[in-house]
Motif scaffolding. Sequence first.
Motif, PDB file in Angstrom:
ATOM      1  N   ASN A 278     -19.900 -36.019  33.676  1.00 37.53           N
ATOM      2  CA  ASN A 278     -19.984 -36.538  34.955  1.00 37.53           C
ATOM      3  C   ASN A 278     -18.826 -37.621  34.804  1.00 37.53           C
ATOM      4  O   ASN A 278     -18.419 -39.085  34.234  1.00 37.53           O
ATOM      5  CB  ASN A 278     -21.295 -37.851  34.548  1.00 37.53           C
ATOM      6  CG  ASN A 278     -22.057 -38.289  35.123  1.00 37.53           C
ATOM      7  OD1 ASN A 278     -20.839 -38.500  36.548  1.00 37.53           O
ATOM      8  ND2 ASN A 278     -23.031 -38.651  35.561  1.00 37.53           N
TER       9      ASN A 278
ATOM     10  N   ASN B 249     -31.652 -40.611  28.438  1.00 35.46           N
ATOM     11  CA  ASN B 249     -30.794 -40.234  29.539  1.00 35.46           C
ATOM     12  C   ASN B 249     -30.302 -41.574  30.018  1.00 35.46           C
ATOM     13  O   ASN B 249     -30.110 -41.096  31.993  1.00 35.46           O
ATOM     14  CB  ASN B 249     -31.884 -39.200  30.693  1.00 35.46           C
ATOM     15  CG  ASN B 249     -32.583 -38.219  29.744  1.00 35.46           C
ATOM     16  OD1 ASN B 249     -30.924 -37.811  28.677  1.00 35.46           O
ATOM     17  ND2 ASN B 249     -33.624 -37.738  29.639  1.00 35.46           N
TER      18      ASN B 249
ATOM     19  N   LYS C  74     -25.826 -43.332  39.448  1.00 34.57           N
ATOM     20  CA  LYS C  74     -27.417 -44.252  39.337  1.00 34.57           C
ATOM     21  C   LYS C  74     -27.553 -45.487  39.213  1.00 34.57           C
ATOM     22  O   LYS C  74     -28.266 -46.175  40.282  1.00 34.57           O
ATOM     23  CB  LYS C  74     -28.123 -43.817  38.352  1.00 34.57           C
ATOM     24  CG  LYS C  74     -28.082 -42.669  37.856  1.00 34.57           C
ATOM     25  CD  LYS C  74     -29.547 -41.726  36.991  1.00 34.57           C
ATOM     26  CE  LYS C  74     -29.599 -40.513  36.287  1.00 34.57           C
ATOM     27  NZ  LYS C  74     -30.576 -40.373  35.389  1.00 34.57           N
TER      28      LYS C  74
ATOM     29  N   PRO D 283     -24.907 -32.730  43.242  1.00 33.67           N
ATOM     30  CA  PRO D 283     -27.356 -32.962  43.533  1.00 33.67           C
ATOM     31  C   PRO D 283     -26.499 -33.218  41.509  1.00 33.67           C
ATOM     32  O   PRO D 283     -26.230 -32.417  41.201  1.00 33.67           O
ATOM     33  CB  PRO D 283     -27.431 -31.034  43.880  1.00 33.67           C
ATOM     34  CG  PRO D 283     -26.510 -31.002  44.729  1.00 33.67           C
ATOM     35  CD  PRO D 283     -25.273 -31.573  44.504  1.00 33.67           C
ATOM     36  N   ASP D 284     -27.309 -33.368  41.267  1.00 34.13           N
ATOM     37  CA  ASP D 284     -27.893 -34.954  40.134  1.00 34.13           C
ATOM     38  C   ASP D 284     -26.381 -35.404  39.419  1.00 34.13           C
ATOM     39  O   ASP D 284     -26.844 -36.225  39.268  1.00 34.13           O
ATOM     40  CB  ASP D 284     -27.578 -33.286  39.342  1.00 34.13           C
ATOM     41  CG  ASP D 284     -29.423 -33.268  39.661  1.00 34.13           C
ATOM     42  OD1 ASP D 284     -30.182 -33.768  39.737  1.00 34.13           O
ATOM     43  OD2 ASP D 284     -29.281 -31.429  39.252  1.00 34.13           O
ATOM     44  N   PHE D 285     -24.866 -35.883  40.598  1.00 35.13           N
ATOM     45  CA  PHE D 285     -24.662 -36.753  40.003  1.00 35.13           C
ATOM     46  C   PHE D 285     -24.241 -37.925  40.694  1.00 35.13           C
ATOM     47  O   PHE D 285     -23.063 -38.805  40.687  1.00 35.13           O
ATOM     48  CB  PHE D 285     -23.389 -35.367  40.108  1.00 35.13           C
ATOM     49  CG  PHE D 285     -22.447 -34.876  38.669  1.00 35.13           C
ATOM     50  CD1 PHE D 285     -22.754 -35.188  37.401  1.00 35.13           C
ATOM     51  CD2 PHE D 285     -23.584 -33.239  39.623  1.00 35.13           C
ATOM     52  CE1 PHE D 285     -22.469 -34.659  36.044  1.00 35.13           C
ATOM     53  CE2 PHE D 285     -23.252 -32.697  37.818  1.00 35.13           C
ATOM     54  CZ  PHE D 285     -22.766 -32.700  36.299  1.00 35.13           C
ATOM     55  N   TYR D 286     -25.113 -38.417  41.484  1.00 28.12           N
ATOM     56  CA  TYR D 286     -24.782 -39.167  42.539  1.00 28.12           C
ATOM     57  C   TYR D 286     -24.854 -40.911  41.539  1.00 28.12           C
ATOM     58  O   TYR D 286     -25.418 -40.161  39.900  1.00 28.12           O
ATOM     59  CB  TYR D 286     -26.344 -39.734  43.132  1.00 28.12           C
ATOM     60  CG  TYR D 286     -26.853 -39.749  44.206  1.00 28.12           C
ATOM     61  CD1 TYR D 286     -25.528 -38.135  44.962  1.00 28.12           C
ATOM     62  CD2 TYR D 286     -27.577 -39.505  44.958  1.00 28.12           C
ATOM     63  CE1 TYR D 286     -26.056 -36.858  45.316  1.00 28.12           C
ATOM     64  CE2 TYR D 286     -27.528 -38.400  46.420  1.00 28.12           C
ATOM     65  CZ  TYR D 286     -27.029 -37.336  46.395  1.00 28.12           C
ATOM     66  OH  TYR D 286     -27.264 -36.413  47.538  1.00 28.12           O
TER      67      TYR D 286
ATOM     68  N   GLU E 101     -27.731 -43.407  32.332  1.00 27.93           N
ATOM     69  CA  GLU E 101     -26.521 -43.419  32.617  1.00 27.93           C
ATOM     70  C   GLU E 101     -25.752 -44.895  32.277  1.00 27.93           C
ATOM     71  O   GLU E 101     -25.560 -45.574  32.631  1.00 27.93           O
ATOM     72  CB  GLU E 101     -26.253 -43.376  34.352  1.00 27.93           C
ATOM     73  CG  GLU E 101     -24.668 -42.752  34.826  1.00 27.93           C
ATOM     74  CD  GLU E 101     -24.965 -43.525  36.250  1.00 27.93           C
ATOM     75  OE1 GLU E 101     -24.960 -42.465  37.097  1.00 27.93           O
ATOM     76  OE2 GLU E 101     -24.749 -45.090  36.735  1.00 27.93           O
TER      77      GLU E 101
END
Length: 374
Positions: A151, A85, A245, A240-243, A87
């Motif tokens: 994304n 997973n 990384k 949320p969950d799409f910052y 990025e």
Amino acid sequence: MMHLYLHIPFCKQKCSYCNFHFSTSFKQKAEMVDAICKELKLRQHEITKPLETIYLGGGTPSVLDASEFYQIFQQIETLFEIAPNAEITLEANPDDLNASKVKEIRQSPINRLSMGVQSFFDEDLKLMNRAHTAQEADASIKRSQDAGIENISIDLIYGSPTTTNEMWKQNLKKAIDLKVPHVSSYALTIEPKTIIQHQINKGILADVDDEKQQHQFQMMVETLTSHGFDHYEISNFGKPDFYSKHNTSYWLGKLYTGVGPSAHGYNGRERYWNIANNSKYIQSIQQNKLNQEREILSPNDILNELTMIGLRTVYGIDLKHLKDQIPEELFAEWQENTKQFIEEGKLVLKENKLYLNPEFRFFADGIASDLFIV
């Protein structure tokens, strides 16, 4: 976990509002890609843990073709372990993202796009000397989403002389309607000796209006946060969950390796950067040499950097971590300086962390610099 940044220096135009331009010709693409792959091999020993993020930036790395993407990723996968997973981001211009290019991206390990949209109005894009149109920006986002790329981050510029408040409102609405999960947005800044600076000096364009920029910044904060975005860094908004990384790793002071001409890296003790000259970069790598400059960070450097990035993010400044990084007397001096800002309500101390009061977000860099110790 480790983080890898690849600086791929290809650019098709010189933006009107900055001097950021790469001289690498497209004839040099093969040599540049070969050199980047060779530098990865030369620095294999620096990356000892799985890669959590890989970021292909530039320049405009979206000009690479499928074989060049394959060459780079084959080298990365041969040399390093990639975390599950991970990025993997590609910076892209909307005009590059035709159906064929999007298909190539989908067939590669890339799972996140950072798109230099800047605006959904042609008058803004013309001022910035962008190669794409507003219609192409809209179409490229939809085309990528239709291909299964969810994304997506888009860049937007506010405070331009051509961007009215109503246009800025429509830009934000467009981003929301397109359901992009991440927005990075920056105030227009004018560099010396640029086309826009010349037009301002001649009275052809109005100068940048600080009050207008502050108002449009506040419009952005209110609009995006009311539609489910977290304002997790001064210029960045994510669902949320799409910052991001990768960028978050910078802000949290994690180690990262920079590869390619002018790429920067951080190993925990020092910062380094590769030579910016593309031809000299290629020549040195061909000779198995790393042409770099390095800077050992002083206690003051560490203090000032942690202050800057901490106040720009929702993570704040961890006082225990900061105290462990610098001499006690330096920490005591800095902490004494923060008291005035806490009393004025600009900073908030909570659970041994120091945060910027959200009401002063537009002034974050100025407040941070007032706390610097030189």
